[in-house]
Design a protein around this motif. Structure first.
Motif, PDB file in Angstrom:
ATOM      1  N   SER A 168       0.817  -1.210   0.000  1.00  0.00           N
ATOM      2  CA  SER A 168       0.000   0.000   0.000  1.00  0.00           C
ATOM      3  C   SER A 168       0.852   1.261   0.000  1.00  0.00           C
ATOM      4  CB  SER A 168      -0.940   0.002   1.210  1.00  0.00           C
ATOM      5  OG  SER A 168      -0.204  -0.164   2.403  1.00  0.00           O
ATOM      6  N   VAL A 169       2.099   1.144   0.487  1.00  0.00           N
ATOM      7  CA  VAL A 169       3.037   2.271   0.485  1.00  0.00           C
ATOM      8  C   VAL A 169       4.244   1.886  -0.378  1.00  0.00           C
ATOM      9  CG1 VAL A 169       4.468   3.808   1.861  1.00  0.00           C
ATOM     10  CG2 VAL A 169       2.331   2.935   2.810  1.00  0.00           C
TER      11      VAL A 169
ATOM     12  N   SER B 221      -2.083   3.141  -2.720  1.00  0.00           N
ATOM     13  CA  SER B 221      -0.723   3.479  -3.146  1.00  0.00           C
ATOM     14  C   SER B 221      -0.696   4.548  -4.238  1.00  0.00           C
ATOM     15  CB  SER B 221       0.009   2.219  -3.636  1.00  0.00           C
ATOM     16  OG  SER B 221      -0.578   1.719  -4.819  1.00  0.00           O
TER      17      SER B 221
ATOM     18  N   HIS C 160       4.601  -0.434   6.263  1.00  0.00           N
ATOM     19  CA  HIS C 160       3.656  -0.773   5.200  1.00  0.00           C
ATOM     20  C   HIS C 160       2.790  -1.980   5.539  1.00  0.00           C
ATOM     21  CE1 HIS C 160       7.083  -3.395   3.727  1.00  0.00           C
ATOM     22  NE2 HIS C 160       6.079  -4.241   3.644  1.00  0.00           N
TER      23      HIS C 160
ATOM     24  N   HIS D 203       0.921   8.039  -3.743  1.00  0.00           N
ATOM     25  CA  HIS D 203       2.350   8.104  -3.429  1.00  0.00           C
ATOM     26  C   HIS D 203       3.220   8.276  -4.679  1.00  0.00           C
ATOM     27  CE1 HIS D 203       1.958   7.052   0.847  1.00  0.00           C
ATOM     28  NE2 HIS D 203       0.962   6.275   0.466  1.00  0.00           N
TER      29      HIS D 203
ATOM     30  N   LYS E   7      -0.290  -0.735   7.163  1.00  0.00           N
ATOM     31  CA  LYS E   7      -1.145  -0.084   6.176  1.00  0.00           C
ATOM     32  C   LYS E   7      -1.812  -1.109   5.258  1.00  0.00           C
ATOM     33  CE  LYS E   7       1.570   4.069   6.720  1.00  0.00           C
ATOM     34  NZ  LYS E   7       2.699   4.883   6.244  1.00  0.00           N
TER      35      LYS E   7
ATOM     36  N   ARG F 171       8.969   4.554  -6.298  1.00  0.00           N
ATOM     37  CA  ARG F 171       8.504   5.936  -6.400  1.00  0.00           C
ATOM     38  C   ARG F 171       9.350   6.717  -7.405  1.00  0.00           C
ATOM     39  NH1 ARG F 171       8.345   5.740  -0.682  1.00  0.00           N
ATOM     40  NH2 ARG F 171       9.989   7.328  -0.521  1.00  0.00           N
TER      41      ARG F 171
ATOM     42  N   ASP G  52       8.406   1.961   6.203  1.00  0.00           N
ATOM     43  CA  ASP G  52       7.249   2.868   6.197  1.00  0.00           C
ATOM     44  C   ASP G  52       6.020   2.248   6.864  1.00  0.00           C
ATOM     45  OD1 ASP G  52       8.600   4.939   4.809  1.00  0.00           O
ATOM     46  OD2 ASP G  52       8.217   3.945   2.901  1.00  0.00           O
TER      47      ASP G  52
END
Length: 275
Positions: A31-32, A54, A205, A57, A208, A38, A203
């Protein structure tokens, strides 16, 4: 040719080298997104993501297509009766599958074994507990301390199960971590879960990831620093003995799953190659 990136620092040099030369497709399981995805997402033609969460981001959210995370075919073609037979389990009992990943998780193992004195007279449940190879001897020793006197519960301890899809097929309820592959597989199988996210994931994650399933009604969350035997059994008994809740969570899990993720991602890669 298409360059496909799946995240991690090792992928970034290849994505940088492909920039402007080959079309790129990014696969994001969590999700992150991590830093590599990125960054590479700026130049990717398409981003195949597991979770809608996600999207925000990435620098170019319109590139994100929600596909889900691919799962092994064996997870999608499992027969409960055969699985019960292979694992020497009863078809007349509810089955709880407990695991903490391939390396195991000590806090989960300790909490799980600690419920044994509470459930020793339960004759309507059975437990598959996968400890991880590194934790098997320690967990076996803990369990041996409790296995005395009147015992009715079936408790099956394993260091590792290679054919994990057999355990999924036999299970009515999952207790485990919230890694991307685990969640993709249990939702493809339509299994309700009690998730204990790994607290040191990048993070955070896993928390999340787990939150997505909790919001969907497919899971409950217990934080790693809160887990103990009493709380674990409270969460399990609130689900496993209540048919309506078990069925509702199972349907929510199945709805959250994307069993055709691999095929959809393959289509996107072919589309990128053709453009």
């Amino acid at each position: 040719a298409v360059v496909v990136g799946m995240g991690g620092y090792v992928s970034l040099p290849f994505m940088l080298a492909a920039r402007g030369r080959y079309p790129m497709v990014i696969l994001e399981q969590n999700s992150v997104p991590g830093l590599a995805n990125r960054v590479a997402g700026r130049w990717a033609k398409l981003i195949a993501a597991t979770y809608e969460e996600s999207r925000g981001h990435f620098s170019y959210p319109k590139k994100v297509i929600i596909t889900g995370n691919p799962v092994r075919r064996a997870v999608l073609n499992i027969d409960r009766n055969k699985a019960l037979q292979r694992l020497s389990l009863s078809a007349d009992k509810r089955t709880i599958l407990i695991f903490g990943g391939s390396r195991g998780a000590r806090r989960i193992n300790q909490a799980a074994v600690g419920i044994y004195p509470i459930i020793r007279k339960q004759n309507n449940i059975q437990i598959i507990h996968i400890t991880g190879k590194q934790e098997f001897e320690r967990t076996t020793s803990l369990l041996d301390e409790f296995q005395a006197g009147t015992v009715k519960v079936d408790y099956h301890l394993y260091p590792y199960i290679k054919e994990i899809w057999l355990a999924y097929a036999a299970a009515d309820l999952i207790v485990g971590r919230a890694g991307a592959t685990t969640l993709a597989e249990i939702t493809a199988a339509g299994l309700p879960a009690i998730l204990i996210p790994y607290p040191y994931a990048t993070d955070n994650h896993q928390l999340k990831n787990a939150t997505v399933l909790k919001r969907a009604g497919a899971a409950e969350i217990v934080l790693d620093n809160q887990i103990n035997s009493a709380l674990l059994w409270e969460k399990i008994s609130d689900i496993i003995f209540h048919e309506d809740r078990l069925n509702t969570m199972s349907q929510a899990s199945l709805k959250a799953g994307r069993p055709a993720a691999a095929e959809r991602i393959a289509e996107l890669i072919l589309e990128a190659a053709e453009d």
